[in-house]
Design a protein around this motif. Sequence first.
Motif, PDB file in Angstrom:
ATOM      1  N   VAL A 163       6.977   9.795   0.036  1.00 35.56           N
ATOM      2  CA  VAL A 163       6.297   8.797   0.887  1.00 35.56           C
ATOM      3  C   VAL A 163       4.795   9.057   0.854  1.00 35.56           C
ATOM      4  O   VAL A 163       4.325   9.913   0.103  1.00 35.56           O
ATOM      5  N   HIS A 164       4.034   8.323   1.660  1.00 38.94           N
ATOM      6  CA  HIS A 164       2.585   8.511   1.764  1.00 38.94           C
ATOM      7  C   HIS A 164       1.922   8.500   0.393  1.00 38.94           C
ATOM      8  O   HIS A 164       1.269   9.470  -0.007  1.00 38.94           O
ATOM      9  N   GLY A 165       2.084   7.402  -0.293  1.00 35.65           N
ATOM     10  CA  GLY A 165       1.419   7.287  -1.577  1.00 35.65           C
ATOM     11  C   GLY A 165       1.687   5.933  -2.187  1.00 35.65           C
ATOM     12  O   GLY A 165       2.604   5.214  -1.776  1.00 35.65           O
ATOM     13  N   ARG A 170       2.413   4.939  -8.043  1.00 32.30           N
ATOM     14  CA  ARG A 170       2.108   5.887  -9.096  1.00 32.30           C
ATOM     15  C   ARG A 170       2.228   7.329  -8.603  1.00 32.30           C
ATOM     16  O   ARG A 170       2.653   8.219  -9.338  1.00 32.30           O
ATOM     17  N   MET A 171       1.876   7.552  -7.332  1.00 28.46           N
ATOM     18  CA  MET A 171       1.978   8.905  -6.776  1.00 28.46           C
ATOM     19  C   MET A 171       3.436   9.262  -6.482  1.00 28.46           C
ATOM     20  O   MET A 171       3.862  10.392  -6.714  1.00 28.46           O
ATOM     21  N   LEU A 172       4.179   8.286  -5.975  1.00 32.06           N
ATOM     22  CA  LEU A 172       5.593   8.530  -5.679  1.00 32.06           C
ATOM     23  C   LEU A 172       6.349   8.895  -6.954  1.00 32.06           C
ATOM     24  O   LEU A 172       7.192   9.794  -6.951  1.00 32.06           O
ATOM     25  N   HIS A 173       6.020   8.206  -8.055  1.00 34.79           N
ATOM     26  CA  HIS A 173       6.692   8.522  -9.323  1.00 34.79           C
ATOM     27  C   HIS A 173       6.311   9.920  -9.800  1.00 34.79           C
ATOM     28  O   HIS A 173       7.147  10.643 -10.343  1.00 34.79           O
ATOM     29  N   ALA A 174       5.044  10.297  -9.584  1.00 30.13           N
ATOM     30  CA  ALA A 174       4.627  11.654  -9.961  1.00 30.13           C
ATOM     31  C   ALA A 174       5.372  12.685  -9.109  1.00 30.13           C
ATOM     32  O   ALA A 174       5.822  13.721  -9.598  1.00 30.13           O
ATOM     33  N   VAL A 228      16.971  10.903  -5.771  1.00 31.65           N
ATOM     34  CA  VAL A 228      15.574  10.628  -5.437  1.00 31.65           C
ATOM     35  C   VAL A 228      15.400   9.113  -5.318  1.00 31.65           C
ATOM     36  O   VAL A 228      15.782   8.370  -6.224  1.00 31.65           O
ATOM     37  N   PHE A 229      14.853   8.661  -4.230  1.00 31.31           N
ATOM     38  CA  PHE A 229      14.646   7.232  -4.027  1.00 31.31           C
ATOM     39  C   PHE A 229      13.150   6.930  -3.983  1.00 31.31           C
ATOM     40  O   PHE A 229      12.467   7.364  -3.060  1.00 31.31           O
ATOM     41  N   VAL A 230      12.671   6.209  -4.987  1.00 31.73           N
ATOM     42  CA  VAL A 230      11.296   5.707  -4.944  1.00 31.73           C
ATOM     43  C   VAL A 230      11.378   4.254  -4.505  1.00 31.73           C
ATOM     44  O   VAL A 230      11.897   3.417  -5.239  1.00 31.73           O
ATOM     45  N   VAL A 231      10.922   3.980  -3.308  1.00 24.84           N
ATOM     46  CA  VAL A 231      11.017   2.615  -2.792  1.00 24.84           C
ATOM     47  C   VAL A 231       9.667   2.145  -2.283  1.00 24.84           C
ATOM     48  O   VAL A 231       8.751   2.937  -2.111  1.00 24.84           O
ATOM     49  N   GLU A 232       9.567   0.840  -2.067  1.00 23.80           N
ATOM     50  CA  GLU A 232       8.347   0.266  -1.517  1.00 23.80           C
ATOM     51  C   GLU A 232       8.531   0.013  -0.020  1.00 23.80           C
ATOM     52  O   GLU A 232       9.660   0.009   0.473  1.00 23.80           O
ATOM     53  N   ASN A 233       7.419  -0.211   0.661  1.00 28.49           N
ATOM     54  CA  ASN A 233       7.506  -0.562   2.070  1.00 28.49           C
ATOM     55  C   ASN A 233       8.415  -1.770   2.244  1.00 28.49           C
ATOM     56  O   ASN A 233       8.369  -2.720   1.462  1.00 28.49           O
ATOM     57  N   GLY A 234       9.268  -1.723   3.256  1.00 31.27           N
ATOM     58  CA  GLY A 234      10.177  -2.833   3.521  1.00 31.27           C
ATOM     59  C   GLY A 234      11.563  -2.614   2.953  1.00 31.27           C
ATOM     60  O   GLY A 234      12.513  -3.289   3.346  1.00 31.27           O
ATOM     61  N   GLY A 286       0.830  -1.212   0.000  1.00 35.62           N
ATOM     62  CA  GLY A 286       0.000   0.000   0.000  1.00 35.62           C
ATOM     63  C   GLY A 286       0.853   1.246   0.000  1.00 35.62           C
ATOM     64  O   GLY A 286       1.975   1.252  -0.501  1.00 35.62           O
ATOM     65  N   GLU A 287       0.298   2.297   0.559  1.00 38.69           N
ATOM     66  CA  GLU A 287       1.002   3.573   0.566  1.00 38.69           C
ATOM     67  C   GLU A 287       2.281   3.481   1.400  1.00 38.69           C
ATOM     68  O   GLU A 287       2.266   2.984   2.515  1.00 38.69           O
ATOM     69  N   VAL A 288       3.353   4.001   0.849  1.00 44.43           N
ATOM     70  CA  VAL A 288       4.676   3.804   1.436  1.00 44.43           C
ATOM     71  C   VAL A 288       4.872   4.690   2.673  1.00 44.43           C
ATOM     72  O   VAL A 288       4.689   5.909   2.611  1.00 44.43           O
ATOM     73  N   GLY A 289       5.220   4.068   3.782  1.00 46.63           N
ATOM     74  CA  GLY A 289       5.515   4.795   5.012  1.00 46.63           C
ATOM     75  C   GLY A 289       4.329   5.528   5.603  1.00 46.63           C
ATOM     76  O   GLY A 289       4.496   6.373   6.475  1.00 46.63           O
TER      77      GLY A 289
END
Lengths: 548, 548
Positions: B388-390, B393-397, B412-418, B15-18
């Motif tokens: 974070v908090h998205g 698709r939102m993090l990439h935007a 810029v780091f786009v990462v997933e939870n974990g 889901g939404e990251v962090g």
Amino acid sequence: MTSQTLTWTPIGGLGEVGKNMMALTYGNNILIIDAGIMFPESDMHGIDSVLPDYGFLRDRRDQVRGIVITHGHEDHIGAVEFVVKDFPGVPLYATPLTKGLIEAKLREAKLMDRATVNSVGVDATFQVGPFKVELFRMCHSIPDNVGVAVTTPAGLVVHSGDFKFDHSPVDGETSDFAKLAEFSARGVLALFSDSTNAEVPGITPSEREIEPALEHVFRDAPGRIFVATFASLISRVQQVVNVCEIYGRKLAVAGASMSENVRLAQKMGYLTVPDGLIVKLDDALKMPPQDVAFMATGTQGEPSAVLGRIATGKHPSITAQPGDTFVLSAHPIPGNDEYVHRIINRLFQKGANVVTTAHSKVHVSGHACQEEQKLLLSLVKPKYFIPVHGELRMLHAHKRLALEVGIAPENVFVVENGTTIDFSNGEAQLGERVPGGYVYVDGNSVGEIGPQVIAERASLARDGYVILVARRNEQGLVSGKPELLTRGWVFANDSRELIDRIATTIGEGLNGMGAASTQKLRERAVELTQRAISQETRRRPVVDAVIV
Amino acid sequence: MTSQTLTWTPIGGLGEVGKNMMALTYGNNILIIDAGIMFPESDMHGIDSVLPDYGFLRDRRDQVRGIVITHGHEDHIGAVEFVVKDFPGVPLYATPLTKGLIEAKLREAKLMDRATVNSVGVDATFQVGPFKVELFRMCHSIPDNVGVAVTTPAGLVVHSGDFKFDHSPVDGETSDFAKLAEFSARGVLALFSDSTNAEVPGITPSEREIEPALEHVFRDAPGRIFVATFASLISRVQQVVNVCEIYGRKLAVAGASMSENVRLAQKMGYLTVPDGLIVKLDDALKMPPQDVAFMATGTQGEPSAVLGRIATGKHPSITAQPGDTFVLSAHPIPGNDEYVHRIINRLFQKGANVVTTAHSKVHVSGHACQEEQKLLLSLVKPKYFIPVHGELRMLHAHKRLALEVGIAPENVFVVENGTTIDFSNGEAQLGERVPGGYVYVDGNSVGEIGPQVIAERASLARDGYVILVARRNEQGLVSGKPELLTRGWVFANDSRELIDRIATTIGEGLNGMGAASTQKLRERAVELTQRAISQETRRRPVVDAVIV
């Protein structure tokens, strides 16, 4: 004017009014407009599709004179195979592409020999019993879309069908303003008009406005491009063909429904493709990524469509990879958002880029917005106005627009499916309600699944089931520990101890009862099981019991 | 700078990251930020709520130094009762209203004596182990919302929390620009920032802009007015109180959660209400319609909330009637649209008027749009940026915005939870993945329901179940006709004949087998049942069998 009454009936349940089917009745003569299906809502568990319940017409079968279809979308033609069986011999009338799409359906259902589908032009006039039917072209997201004007001795009524006013449509065919003005000159008793976007201000952009956005994507994409849209959106395919030509890419079409529609549209001249531009999917997948584009379905998040299978890594030949660009050229229908978002996230996860309407104008609606709806009202100048093709909230918004345009409040009828309107002596009034609703299609059953079964499925979805099997000995006493069968309540393999404990408790309770009738024992068993489960897990699965 | 590493970990599943929880680790010291729950997605059948799986922190329980909570929404405090049990003695830090809301939760869970909740100011600075924590006020849709800056020997990192930049908030408390600028002057190693609206251009309107829309409704409404919004949206309650005062209406609050929040906010001074303006629900219902307004919950279509019960006619004391005006002062969360629309349609059906954001500006988002997100980046000038908090698709935007502002793509780091990020010597790099995911809460079970049970529930939702009960005689042979138990497949009462026919077919198949092991018989019974059902109905319910 005679004193005879023309009755209008929108057919269906609590969904969009008159969307899938409507009927006009004059004396002993019935004209049906459209025969479509509704897509199941998310809590219609397991239902494949939903038909408007036109049972009251079946009872007057020999009075049905004809069926006019406005365009080839599923919500207007999806029920054709049922209608053909229920009204044998009744002629259908459809414009050429619509006829082609209907026949593809009938062929698949092996019903071709039982149907008469007449091909009529987009500006055809023909007589069906006492109804003089005049079609007129209206723009929408599929070619050959028409509105329907019907003249009877009770007056002239005009139905917009699904429409938008696109002044620069991709196929060059604009809405028939001349005919709308002509109806107005003749005097329109009532207008039925598409309310889909009645809550959206302004004007729906032209299809043409998508091209710069697509060109932008094609100019910048480093690798393969996948454009996903509706299988029937022929103009979008044409636009992708056009940009492929400009940027020197070949195009492959993935998925059966879209391939078939492209083939049909090409054959019938609705799609112009330079020789050699469309290639086979397998060949395209072997080409350098920057030389090829793909079209696919699956913009509503359907897991079994091409896009869904690519996103979950389940497509047999296409694997999303870094460098790929996916264009979602569609809006998610409300209820599908979550699934669509999931697909987008999964594609990003695989390193692909995704372009949606959130980033760029890669899709426009096929329906008129407020200013277009007002324009239609101003053009047609009806005495009565009946907003259709929308949920109640949209119809009420459309009513507000009609009042702004100057229609008198008492001349606007916001009604639900099943409520008829009678036109007589130039006046309209609410008529009687006809029995209606929706009919669920599930597997090969039509209408057998009702609200009870849906409610059972909803309970099962929430907490699963537990079935208790208890044995009686020769004295009629329950003895020993009963067996519990379960799915969806707890994971049985991990919960042996819990299940065992509950079974013991119930067994003791039943043993203590002594001899009793099977019915009594069973009732008691269900009661004990529910109580034990609730105490242990605070859940309420569906519980049943067998006493053997 | 030392060579020791600061590690950031967003905790949760796909889901939404962090969003619900994140952790900062420095040496043997862990600081947790937020302890929230996620709302179940629509295919998480029967699940009540979803916790981030922080199991890896439980294994390092004695290293957790403190838990900072940014604000009092469920997705940030909903897991507090679990965290309090898992990290006994670890202090929580929260601003006053947030503390009040947390304590209401802990009281209900009878955990007050096990938790230490420290009240801290919105601009507090305090030390938690090696972490110097500085809070700073950020606007959002609840008072006392803060962002969190953390200074460690590895550098200063800033977390925006949920935010928008509202220059005229209803409570007059704007975001702390001074502190953000000061961080920037000190040098910010990394910024974590709310991506919720990263796909939405422009600026989120101020809460203040809602007032004219509300005044408009109050000026025109002929009868009772119901304003529905989130129970925690105190500023919206304040705005309704204000217009009630202007237009001389009394106000009643319907529903337990909102009543409790209003009481708490009033007591703590977050809500200013003239004496006598708020009246009891029962009294309000007896007043003339034009003299009263109501606040209620249920804007997400929840059938058990006040609005849902009014719409379906199931509220014990409130009945919607012509002349009523319902204001939906909220946006539907994706996935809820269908249910919200249904409520609106039902209210129209009852003759009421309904005002939503489609008609008038009766709600604004609580999250920053693109220009505000860029402003935060420009103010803070971080070396590294982690959206974070998205969803992805939102993090990439959000990443695209950061690049526009001039952050280097490699920073810029786009990462997933974990997926952790390590900061060391002023540099950031991807760290190891920690085990994570989501934990389902269902009834009183936490973490016992896994993907298998959800999959079983999905099957049951689709086609129901059929259980076959067959009896063996003393010779070990199956004899006679087996019994079929079913729910959700066909409606049993209407389908006796079908069920009988299938039972006979299966019985004959089993009789023909002769003596066999119970296991063999059972497998065969399941197989025969599946085949018969598929042939007769083209459906695939869950099938099980018992051989007695």
